[in-house]
Design a protein around this motif. Structure first.
Motif, PDB file in Angstrom:
ATOM      1  N   ARG A 235       6.609  27.609 -25.348  1.00  0.00           N
ATOM      2  CA  ARG A 235       8.024  27.948 -25.036  1.00  0.00           C
ATOM      3  C   ARG A 235       8.577  28.533 -25.828  1.00  0.00           C
ATOM      4  N   PRO A 236       9.008  29.714 -25.900  1.00  0.00           N
ATOM      5  CA  PRO A 236       9.241  30.673 -26.922  1.00  0.00           C
ATOM      6  C   PRO A 236      10.637  30.531 -27.510  1.00  0.00           C
ATOM      7  N   GLN A 237      11.596  29.878 -26.616  1.00  0.00           N
ATOM      8  CA  GLN A 237      12.968  29.805 -27.059  1.00  0.00           C
ATOM      9  C   GLN A 237      13.221  28.935 -28.276  1.00  0.00           C
ATOM     10  N   ARG A 238      12.238  27.858 -28.335  1.00  0.00           N
ATOM     11  CA  ARG A 238      12.248  26.823 -29.417  1.00  0.00           C
ATOM     12  C   ARG A 238      11.114  27.009 -30.269  1.00  0.00           C
ATOM     13  N   LEU A 239      10.712  27.977 -30.457  1.00  0.00           N
ATOM     14  CA  LEU A 239       9.325  28.206 -31.305  1.00  0.00           C
ATOM     15  C   LEU A 239       9.477  28.857 -32.434  1.00  0.00           C
ATOM     16  N   LEU A 240       9.017  28.611 -33.671  1.00  0.00           N
ATOM     17  CA  LEU A 240       9.024  29.190 -35.061  1.00  0.00           C
ATOM     18  C   LEU A 240       7.481  29.500 -35.671  1.00  0.00           C
ATOM     19  N   VAL A 241       7.239  30.751 -36.045  1.00  0.00           N
ATOM     20  CA  VAL A 241       5.919  30.864 -36.420  1.00  0.00           C
ATOM     21  C   VAL A 241       6.114  31.484 -37.945  1.00  0.00           C
ATOM     22  N   ALA A 242       5.434  30.819 -38.947  1.00  0.00           N
ATOM     23  CA  ALA A 242       5.701  31.165 -40.301  1.00  0.00           C
ATOM     24  C   ALA A 242       4.437  31.292 -40.936  1.00  0.00           C
ATOM     25  N   GLY A 243       4.447  31.888 -41.994  1.00  0.00           N
ATOM     26  CA  GLY A 243       3.487  31.722 -42.880  1.00  0.00           C
ATOM     27  C   GLY A 243       2.932  33.101 -43.659  1.00  0.00           C
ATOM     28  N   ASP A 244       1.629  33.076 -44.106  1.00  0.00           N
ATOM     29  CA  ASP A 244       1.296  34.389 -44.943  1.00  0.00           C
ATOM     30  C   ASP A 244       0.259  35.159 -43.836  1.00  0.00           C
ATOM     31  N   PHE A 245       1.132  36.460 -43.454  1.00  0.00           N
ATOM     32  CA  PHE A 245       0.304  37.207 -42.432  1.00  0.00           C
ATOM     33  C   PHE A 245      -0.457  38.447 -43.077  1.00  0.00           C
ATOM     34  N   ASN A 246      -0.286  38.332 -44.387  1.00  0.00           N
ATOM     35  CA  ASN A 246      -1.242  39.450 -45.196  1.00  0.00           C
ATOM     36  C   ASN A 246      -1.201  40.902 -44.554  1.00  0.00           C
ATOM     37  N   SER A 247       0.109  41.047 -43.998  1.00  0.00           N
ATOM     38  CA  SER A 247       0.196  42.381 -43.385  1.00  0.00           C
ATOM     39  C   SER A 247       1.633  42.703 -43.446  1.00  0.00           C
ATOM     40  N   ALA A 248       1.926  43.977 -44.185  1.00  0.00           N
ATOM     41  CA  ALA A 248       3.425  44.451 -44.204  1.00  0.00           C
ATOM     42  C   ALA A 248       3.872  45.111 -43.034  1.00  0.00           C
ATOM     43  N   PRO A 249       5.414  45.111 -42.808  1.00  0.00           N
ATOM     44  CA  PRO A 249       5.895  45.739 -41.616  1.00  0.00           C
ATOM     45  C   PRO A 249       5.475  47.181 -41.352  1.00  0.00           C
ATOM     46  N   GLY A 250       5.330  47.948 -42.255  1.00  0.00           N
ATOM     47  CA  GLY A 250       4.923  49.402 -42.121  1.00  0.00           C
ATOM     48  C   GLY A 250       3.622  49.617 -41.447  1.00  0.00           C
ATOM     49  N   HIS A 293       6.068  35.903 -43.592  1.00  0.00           N
ATOM     50  CA  HIS A 293       7.053  36.040 -42.450  1.00  0.00           C
ATOM     51  C   HIS A 293       7.605  34.936 -41.840  1.00  0.00           C
ATOM     52  N   ILE A 294       8.620  35.057 -41.336  1.00  0.00           N
ATOM     53  CA  ILE A 294       9.046  33.818 -40.283  1.00  0.00           C
ATOM     54  C   ILE A 294       9.666  34.681 -39.086  1.00  0.00           C
ATOM     55  N   PHE A 295       9.171  34.040 -38.033  1.00  0.00           N
ATOM     56  CA  PHE A 295       9.484  34.702 -36.477  1.00  0.00           C
ATOM     57  C   PHE A 295      10.135  33.343 -35.718  1.00  0.00           C
ATOM     58  N   ALA A 296      11.190  33.636 -35.155  1.00  0.00           N
ATOM     59  CA  ALA A 296      11.798  32.626 -34.371  1.00  0.00           C
ATOM     60  C   ALA A 296      12.165  32.956 -32.782  1.00  0.00           C
ATOM     61  N   GLY A 297      12.386  31.811 -32.213  1.00  0.00           N
ATOM     62  CA  GLY A 297      12.873  32.237 -30.835  1.00  0.00           C
ATOM     63  C   GLY A 297      14.416  32.455 -30.545  1.00  0.00           C
ATOM     64  N   ARG A 298      14.716  32.535 -29.426  1.00  0.00           N
ATOM     65  CA  ARG A 298      15.929  33.041 -29.086  1.00  0.00           C
ATOM     66  C   ARG A 298      17.114  31.921 -29.401  1.00  0.00           C
ATOM     67  N   ASP A 299      16.760  30.711 -29.488  1.00  0.00           N
ATOM     68  CA  ASP A 299      17.558  29.393 -29.625  1.00  0.00           C
ATOM     69  C   ASP A 299      17.948  29.537 -31.011  1.00  0.00           C
ATOM     70  N   LEU A 300      17.226  30.189 -31.860  1.00  0.00           N
ATOM     71  CA  LEU A 300      17.296  29.999 -33.533  1.00  0.00           C
ATOM     72  C   LEU A 300      17.906  31.125 -33.952  1.00  0.00           C
ATOM     73  N   THR A 301      19.316  31.024 -34.466  1.00  0.00           N
ATOM     74  CA  THR A 301      20.045  32.225 -35.002  1.00  0.00           C
ATOM     75  C   THR A 301      19.915  32.265 -36.520  1.00  0.00           C
ATOM     76  N   PRO A 302      19.138  33.271 -37.140  1.00  0.00           N
ATOM     77  CA  PRO A 302      19.011  33.475 -38.676  1.00  0.00           C
ATOM     78  C   PRO A 302      20.479  33.349 -39.269  1.00  0.00           C
ATOM     79  N   LEU A 303      20.867  32.721 -40.228  1.00  0.00           N
ATOM     80  CA  LEU A 303      21.972  32.715 -40.932  1.00  0.00           C
ATOM     81  C   LEU A 303      22.002  33.218 -42.296  1.00  0.00           C
ATOM     82  N   GLN A 304      20.526  32.765 -42.937  1.00  0.00           N
ATOM     83  CA  GLN A 304      20.536  33.224 -44.184  1.00  0.00           C
ATOM     84  C   GLN A 304      19.176  33.389 -44.473  1.00  0.00           C
ATOM     85  N   VAL A 305      18.397  34.334 -45.033  1.00  0.00           N
ATOM     86  CA  VAL A 305      17.083  34.635 -45.462  1.00  0.00           C
ATOM     87  C   VAL A 305      16.974  35.138 -46.729  1.00  0.00           C
ATOM     88  N   ALA A 306      16.028  34.412 -47.389  1.00  0.00           N
ATOM     89  CA  ALA A 306      15.870  34.976 -48.966  1.00  0.00           C
ATOM     90  C   ALA A 306      14.330  34.746 -49.402  1.00  0.00           C
TER      91      ALA A 306
END
Length: 325
Positions: A235-250, A293-306
């Motif tokens: 259920r992606p709306q309330r799903l969060l995936v976080a960790g060491d992806f060993n891969s850069a966004p580029g 990285h941290i990925f989040a579903g649409r029910d989670l609005t990022p307010l602050q990332v650091a």
């Protein structure tokens, strides 16, 4: 002297242009995609060539350096610049006083190198509600025990990963790596459902992917397994995936993963590796790879990332505060 300097700048621009061109073929040939992890460094190097070359543009070598470095800047900038622009919509979407927030962190501990006392103090001071840890190892058990005083609900069934929460956990899960002919086809994965007070539960998945080498096998297969197999029935709306992806966004591999995940990435432009502890004998003054990285579903609005502080590992921790619908 000016001719020699111009020649050196032209050679530098040719080298950067060659790297950039080879990296673009990484979309079709996985070994070349390794270059694209370093897009920010290539862009900065091209800028360092372009500025002095512009002063020598009347000379042939200077003109070559200007043209090639400009091409590199445009090619790399189309990927790097948007990555570092924070969308203003996040502030506008900040919830009112009655809304619930949850603060989540991910951290690769590098086993016994992390200071358990400093890690616990940081978690306490930041008010972290959920943290996923990678590379815990035997040396990290003390840190997990220290954190359990703050986050008492613990899912740490083996020595590789741990998930700790302020709130009760249910449906714990652990996926161990799977190998096929020497290639790692599944990442380390830990998951549990966080029972938030007065809110629908939140499913948290912690991951640790392998390196992008050997290219073409291993990491891309792990990405495919996560997106197409493991998360297929989530259920992606309330799903969060976080960790060491060993891969850069580029990289093309990471961009393909981000495109197919039913989640939005919160960690834009957040360099997390390496710390001054260094890697491969290098001790850079600042991190230059965004691989946590941290990925989040649409029910989670990022307010602050650091990015968190240096706690002894070769990774910085990453923290995100979300508003919950």
């Amino acid at each position: 002297m000016a001719d020699l300097f111009g020649l050196l700048l032209a050679l530098g621009a040719i080298g950067l242009f060659g790297l950039t061109l080879a990296g673009e073929f990484g979309a079709f040939h996985a070994p070349l995609d390794i270059i694209n992890h370093f897009r920010p460094l290539i862009l900065l190097a091209a800028l360092a060539v372009l500025v002095p070359a512009a002063l020598l543009i009347r000379r042939r070598a200077g003109l070559v350096a200007v043209v090639l470095s400009a091409i590199v800047l445009v090619t790399q900038g189309r990927i790097v610049v948007p990555e570092h622009i924070r969308p203003p919509a996040a502030l506008a979407a900040m919830p009112g006083p009655a809304a619930t927030t949850v603060t989540v962190a991910t951290y690769n501990m590098l086993k016994h190198h992390t200071s358990s006392e400093r890690l616990a103090a940081w978690v306490r001071d930041e008010g972290i509600d959920v943290i996923v840890l990678q590379e815990v190892g035997l040396g990290g058990r003390k840190a997990v025990a220290e954190l359990a005083r703050i986050l008492p609900h613990v899912h740490a069934p083996d020595g590789a990963l741990a998930l700790l929460s302020r709130y009760p956990l249910s449906e714990p899960e652990l996926v161990r790596p799977l190998f096929d002919k020497g290639a790692r086809t599944r990442p380390d994965l830990i998951a549990a459902t966080v029972q938030l007070p007065g809110r629908d539960p939140l499913r948290v998945v912690g991951v640790h992917f392998g390196w992008p080498q050997p290219a073409g096998i291993g990491q891309p297969i792990q990405f495919d397994w996560l997106a197409q197999d493991y998360l297929a029935s989530s259920r992606p709306q309330r799903l969060l995936v976080a960790g060491d992806f060993n891969s850069a966004p580029g990289s093309f591999a990471f961009r393909r993963l981000a495109a197919v995940l039913p989640l939005a990435r919160a960690t834009h432009g957040l360099m997390s590796f390496p710390t001054r502890r260094g890697v491969f004998g290098l001790h850079p003054p600042r991190p230059f790879l965004a691989i946590d990285h941290i990925f989040a579903g649409r029910d989670l609005t990022p307010l602050q990332v650091a990015r968190g502080p240096d706690l002894g590992s070769d990774h910085f921790p990453v923290i995100a505060r979300f508003g919950l619908r």
